[in-house]
Design an enzyme around this catalytic site. Sequence first.
Site, PDB file in Angstrom:
ATOM      1  N   GLY A  16     -59.393  20.350  -9.219  1.00 38.68           N
ATOM      2  CA  GLY A  16     -58.316  20.854  -8.359  1.00 38.68           C
ATOM      3  C   GLY A  16     -57.946  22.292  -8.643  1.00 38.68           C
ATOM      4  N   GLY A  35     -57.888  15.607  -4.123  1.00 33.14           N
ATOM      5  CA  GLY A  35     -59.193  16.261  -4.003  1.00 33.14           C
ATOM      6  C   GLY A  35     -60.334  15.254  -3.901  1.00 33.14           C
ATOM      7  CE  LYS A  71     -55.913  12.796 -11.779  1.00 37.24           C
ATOM      8  NZ  LYS A  71     -55.973  14.135 -11.170  1.00 37.24           N
ATOM      9  CB  THR A 110     -53.297  22.815 -11.271  1.00 40.19           C
ATOM     10  OG1 THR A 110     -52.625  22.620 -10.031  1.00 40.19           O
ATOM     11  CG2 THR A 110     -52.303  23.279 -12.322  1.00 40.19           C
ATOM     12  CD  GLU A 156     -59.167  13.663 -10.415  1.00 42.02           C
ATOM     13  OE1 GLU A 156     -59.171  14.877 -10.203  1.00 42.02           O
ATOM     14  OE2 GLU A 156     -58.448  12.879  -9.780  1.00 42.02           O
ATOM     15  CG  ASP A 205     -57.397  15.651 -13.635  1.00 43.23           C
ATOM     16  OD1 ASP A 205     -57.393  16.574 -12.800  1.00 43.23           O
ATOM     17  OD2 ASP A 205     -58.010  14.575 -13.456  1.00 43.23           O
TER      18      ASP A 205
HETATM   19  C1  5RP Z   1     -58.214  15.574  -7.356  1.00 40.16           C
HETATM   20  C2  5RP Z   1     -56.883  15.440  -7.985  1.00 40.16           C
HETATM   21  C3  5RP Z   1     -56.165  16.690  -8.315  1.00 40.16           C
HETATM   22  O1  5RP Z   1     -55.908  16.718  -9.678  1.00 40.16           O
HETATM   23  C4  5RP Z   1     -54.885  16.715  -7.536  1.00 40.16           C
HETATM   24  O2  5RP Z   1     -55.207  16.597  -6.163  1.00 40.16           O
HETATM   25  C5  5RP Z   1     -54.094  18.002  -7.768  1.00 40.16           C
HETATM   26  O3  5RP Z   1     -54.792  19.080  -7.255  1.00 40.16           O
HETATM   27  P1  5RP Z   1     -54.207  20.540  -7.234  1.00 40.16           P
HETATM   28  O4  5RP Z   1     -54.072  20.982  -8.653  1.00 40.16           O
HETATM   29  O5  5RP Z   1     -55.212  21.326  -6.440  1.00 40.16           O
HETATM   30  O6  5RP Z   1     -52.874  20.489  -6.526  1.00 40.16           O
HETATM   31  O7  5RP Z   1     -56.387  14.379  -8.241  1.00 40.16           O
HETATM   32  O8  5RP Z   1     -58.739  14.336  -7.029  1.00 40.16           O
END
Ligand code: 5RP
Length: 224
Positions: free
Chosen positions: A26, A96, A93, A28, A102, A80
């Site tokens: 993702g 993405g 979660k 972050t 994960e 994560d």
């Molecule tokens: C992907 C995830 C990501 O960690 C979650 O969507 C957060 O993403 P971002 O940091 O882009 O907001 O679970 O499967």
Amino acid sequence: MDKKQLAGEAAVKYVEDGMVIGLGTGSTVYYALLKLGERVAEGLRIQGIPTSEATAELANRLHIPLTTFAQNPRLDLTIDGADSVTPDFHLIKGGGGALLREKLVAAASDRLIVIVDDSKLAQTFEGVSIPVEVVPFAWETTAARLAEIGGRWTLRMKDGKPFVTDNHNYILDTVFDRIPSVPDLESTLKRMIGVVESGLFIGMTSTLIVGYVDGARIVEVPTA
Ligand code: 5RP
């Protein structure tokens, strides 16, 4: 500095020489990986297990060495992101689409460091979309089962076709208007025929790092 960057970089301070690290997915985690790549270039020796093909590609570009579960069945820590976090540290979660890998990586880790910006802090998951990864074969029957327990589902699409996860499954983004117990909902989803995994991560967070405009705040989750 960007709030996600503040959280991502704060997490990398926990990484020590010789560790095996789960690499989340993702925007972050992107910042955590950039910082990790810098530390590797400076001589840090670590190995990573990526939670998605996208993360594996980025790690390769940043020269972060990768390993496998065959070589390293236990991980020291995983960094994560999350789509939503409650005050109980329950997570949603899978925004993405990487929720299955994960969860596997987080479950094999001694510690899960979750990095979010403050927009992800929520009081409840009621009315919030929860990704549910399902087997493509007969996915319609799994969707009907979700509807039977009150889930309003949408098949995730990409470029006019169903979105396919790295593990070749579909995702039903599902909203529940009433969730009396998040752990009970997670167990119910887990038992449902056709569901591979849900995006509810219960009792897995060890450390929560939240990026705000003025810096990152770190919360250590008390162990039960
Ligand atoms: C992907 C995830 C990501 O960690 C979650 O969507 C957060 O993403 P971002 O940091 O882009 O907001 O679970 O499967």
